[in-house]
Scaffold this active site. Structure first.
Site, PDB file in Angstrom:
ATOM      1  N   ARG A  68     -23.717  -0.437  -7.764  1.00 40.97           N
ATOM      2  CA  ARG A  68     -24.308  -0.647  -9.078  1.00 40.97           C
ATOM      3  C   ARG A  68     -25.457   0.336  -9.322  1.00 40.97           C
ATOM      4  O   ARG A  68     -26.059   0.338 -10.392  1.00 40.97           O
ATOM      5  CB  ARG A  68     -24.725  -2.109  -9.266  1.00 40.97           C
ATOM      6  CG  ARG A  68     -23.588  -3.071  -8.964  1.00 40.97           C
ATOM      7  CD  ARG A  68     -23.578  -4.321  -9.791  1.00 40.97           C
ATOM      8  NE  ARG A  68     -23.485  -4.051 -11.224  1.00 40.97           N
ATOM      9  CZ  ARG A  68     -22.357  -3.872 -11.876  1.00 40.97           C
ATOM     10  NH1 ARG A  68     -21.208  -3.933 -11.262  1.00 40.97           N
ATOM     11  NH2 ARG A  68     -22.357  -3.653 -13.166  1.00 40.97           N
ATOM     12  N   HIS A  88     -18.506   8.035  -1.699  1.00 41.25           N
ATOM     13  CA  HIS A  88     -18.168   7.710  -3.092  1.00 41.25           C
ATOM     14  C   HIS A  88     -19.467   7.432  -3.843  1.00 41.25           C
ATOM     15  O   HIS A  88     -20.272   6.620  -3.403  1.00 41.25           O
ATOM     16  CB  HIS A  88     -17.241   6.490  -3.121  1.00 41.25           C
ATOM     17  CG  HIS A  88     -16.547   6.274  -4.436  1.00 41.25           C
ATOM     18  ND1 HIS A  88     -17.212   6.219  -5.639  1.00 41.25           N
ATOM     19  CD2 HIS A  88     -15.237   6.092  -4.734  1.00 41.25           C
ATOM     20  CE1 HIS A  88     -16.326   6.011  -6.615  1.00 41.25           C
ATOM     21  NE2 HIS A  88     -15.114   5.941  -6.094  1.00 41.25           N
ATOM     22  N   TYR A 109     -20.080   3.792  -8.970  1.00 41.70           N
ATOM     23  CA  TYR A 109     -19.153   3.971 -10.099  1.00 41.70           C
ATOM     24  C   TYR A 109     -19.811   3.675 -11.446  1.00 41.70           C
ATOM     25  O   TYR A 109     -19.208   3.854 -12.483  1.00 41.70           O
ATOM     26  CB  TYR A 109     -17.877   3.148  -9.917  1.00 41.70           C
ATOM     27  CG  TYR A 109     -18.107   1.707  -9.527  1.00 41.70           C
ATOM     28  CD1 TYR A 109     -18.567   0.779 -10.445  1.00 41.70           C
ATOM     29  CD2 TYR A 109     -17.864   1.276  -8.220  1.00 41.70           C
ATOM     30  CE1 TYR A 109     -18.795  -0.528 -10.085  1.00 41.70           C
ATOM     31  CE2 TYR A 109     -18.077  -0.042  -7.842  1.00 41.70           C
ATOM     32  CZ  TYR A 109     -18.538  -0.932  -8.782  1.00 41.70           C
ATOM     33  OH  TYR A 109     -18.771  -2.228  -8.413  1.00 41.70           O
ATOM     34  N   ASP A 160      -6.098   9.299  -7.187  1.00 43.16           N
ATOM     35  CA  ASP A 160      -5.994   7.858  -6.953  1.00 43.16           C
ATOM     36  C   ASP A 160      -4.623   7.403  -7.467  1.00 43.16           C
ATOM     37  O   ASP A 160      -4.332   7.526  -8.658  1.00 43.16           O
ATOM     38  CB  ASP A 160      -7.136   7.138  -7.694  1.00 43.16           C
ATOM     39  CG  ASP A 160      -7.183   5.651  -7.386  1.00 43.16           C
ATOM     40  OD1 ASP A 160      -6.138   4.983  -7.532  1.00 43.16           O
ATOM     41  OD2 ASP A 160      -8.263   5.140  -7.027  1.00 43.16           O
ATOM     42  N   ASP A 191      -6.449   0.007 -14.389  1.00 44.04           N
ATOM     43  CA  ASP A 191      -7.235   0.189 -13.176  1.00 44.04           C
ATOM     44  C   ASP A 191      -7.541  -1.111 -12.441  1.00 44.04           C
ATOM     45  O   ASP A 191      -8.698  -1.511 -12.325  1.00 44.04           O
ATOM     46  CB  ASP A 191      -8.549   0.947 -13.494  1.00 44.04           C
ATOM     47  CG  ASP A 191      -9.320   1.315 -12.231  1.00 44.04           C
ATOM     48  OD1 ASP A 191      -8.816   1.073 -11.120  1.00 44.04           O
ATOM     49  OD2 ASP A 191     -10.436   1.839 -12.371  1.00 44.04           O
ATOM     50  N   GLU A 238      -8.162   1.574  -0.951  1.00 39.19           N
ATOM     51  CA  GLU A 238      -9.187   0.832  -1.714  1.00 39.19           C
ATOM     52  C   GLU A 238      -8.522  -0.408  -2.276  1.00 39.19           C
ATOM     53  O   GLU A 238      -8.632  -0.723  -3.457  1.00 39.19           O
ATOM     54  CB  GLU A 238      -9.706   1.663  -2.886  1.00 39.19           C
ATOM     55  CG  GLU A 238     -10.314   2.994  -2.535  1.00 39.19           C
ATOM     56  CD  GLU A 238     -10.669   3.793  -3.788  1.00 39.19           C
ATOM     57  OE1 GLU A 238      -9.800   3.999  -4.646  1.00 39.19           O
ATOM     58  OE2 GLU A 238     -11.829   4.191  -3.895  1.00 39.19           O
TER      59      GLU A 238
END
Ligand code: FE
Ligand code: FE
Ligand code: ZN
Length: 278
Positions: A37, A67, A70, A176, A224, A256
């Site tokens: 977050r 990563h 997001y 992905d 997604d 994932e």
């Protein structure tokens, strides 16, 4: 040799992730650079990093993938949010210089109705501010499902970003499987054609990693939502073709899928069973 791992929690540090990877027969893994977050990153524990680098050499762990949170949006409408994305990513890259051979993956962003073209310009502009000629970390744009106003829903949009980045040799793409299938690239019945299109538009030499996820939703749904391997609309047979494909089989694969460590271990075992050693 199949290079495969899964997303691991970084809360206990690098050595702990390395040990978890070994436990489930993984030889790579992915982790969030900080709270997904977007909070403050913990101070770097150099002792832990050093121990991890030794451990991973001994155990053959390589090509690990960091990563970005997001929630970062490099093409937000609000300048403060764009600044935040830029500063966070610059800080992440600085920290990743301590991890040899690591790669850094991020979601290009959402243009929030400013239009894809503006989004592409803002993302490339941010990259031009933070990439450094002497950095070792390769930065990957992730292919997106095209949810809402996501940028990166097509190979053309990713290529448009890449073509505007000056230090283009520092850039790559992470494909992905859930996202591209949701975006309308048929990996199930036309894998060869999809890879040919990727090669024509972007160039397969840019493809550096694969996020291996099944999808909860049908083809071209732009949703997604990841599913466990073999339990979604992509299915096991297509996954097996993907990991064995001559143009993909040497890349690192990252799960994932909605799993705990044990479930990841089972998926890795299943995929290893279906990998044809050359
Ligand atoms: Fe992602
Ligand atoms: Fe992904
Ligand atoms: Zn996703």
């Amino acid at each position: 040799m199949l290079r495969i791992g899964c997303h691991l929690s970084s809360s206990k540090g690098f050595l702990a992730m390395g040990k978890e990877a070994v436990k489930i027969n993984a030889n790579t893994f992915q982790f969030f650079t900080r709270n997904p977050r977007g909070g403050k990153a913990k101070p770097l524990d150099l002792e832990d990093l050093d121990a991890f680098v030794h451990f991973s050499k001994e155990r053959g762990i390589a090509k690990i993938l960091a990563h970005a949170p997001y929630t970062l949006n490099a093409c937000a409408k609000d300048e403060g949010l764009r600044e935040f994305a830029k500063n966070t990513m610059a800080d992440d890259l600085e920290r990743l210089s301590y991890l040899p051979e690591s790669m850094y993956n991020f979601h290009p962003g959402s243009h929030v109705k400013q239009g894809a073209e503006t989004g592409i310009d803002l993302i490339a502009g941010m990259l031009n501010e933070i990439l450094k000629p002497d950095q070792k970390t390769i930065v990957l744009l992730e292919t997106m499902a095209g949810k809402g106003t996501e940028v990166g829903r097509s190979f053309e949009e990713l290529q448009a970003i890449l073509s505007k980045v000056e230090l283009t040799e520092k850039m790559g793409v992470c494909l992905d499987t859930c996202h591209v299938y949701d975006a309308g690239y048929d990996l199930v019945d036309h894998l060869d054609e999809v890879l040919e299109e990727f090669d024509r538009v972007i160039g397969l030499n840019r493809l550096r990693a694969v996020h291996l996820n099944d999808s909860k939703n049908p083809f071209e749904s732009h949703k997604d939502r990841h599913e466990k391997i073999g339990e979604g609309s992509i299915g096991l047979a297509a996954m097996v073709r993907i990991i064995n494909h001559p143009k993909l089989r040497e890349l690192p694969f990252f799960l994932e899928t909605p799993n705990e460590l044990e479930g990841y271990g089972a998926e890795i075992a299943l995929l290893r069973e279906h990998y044809q050693e050359s």
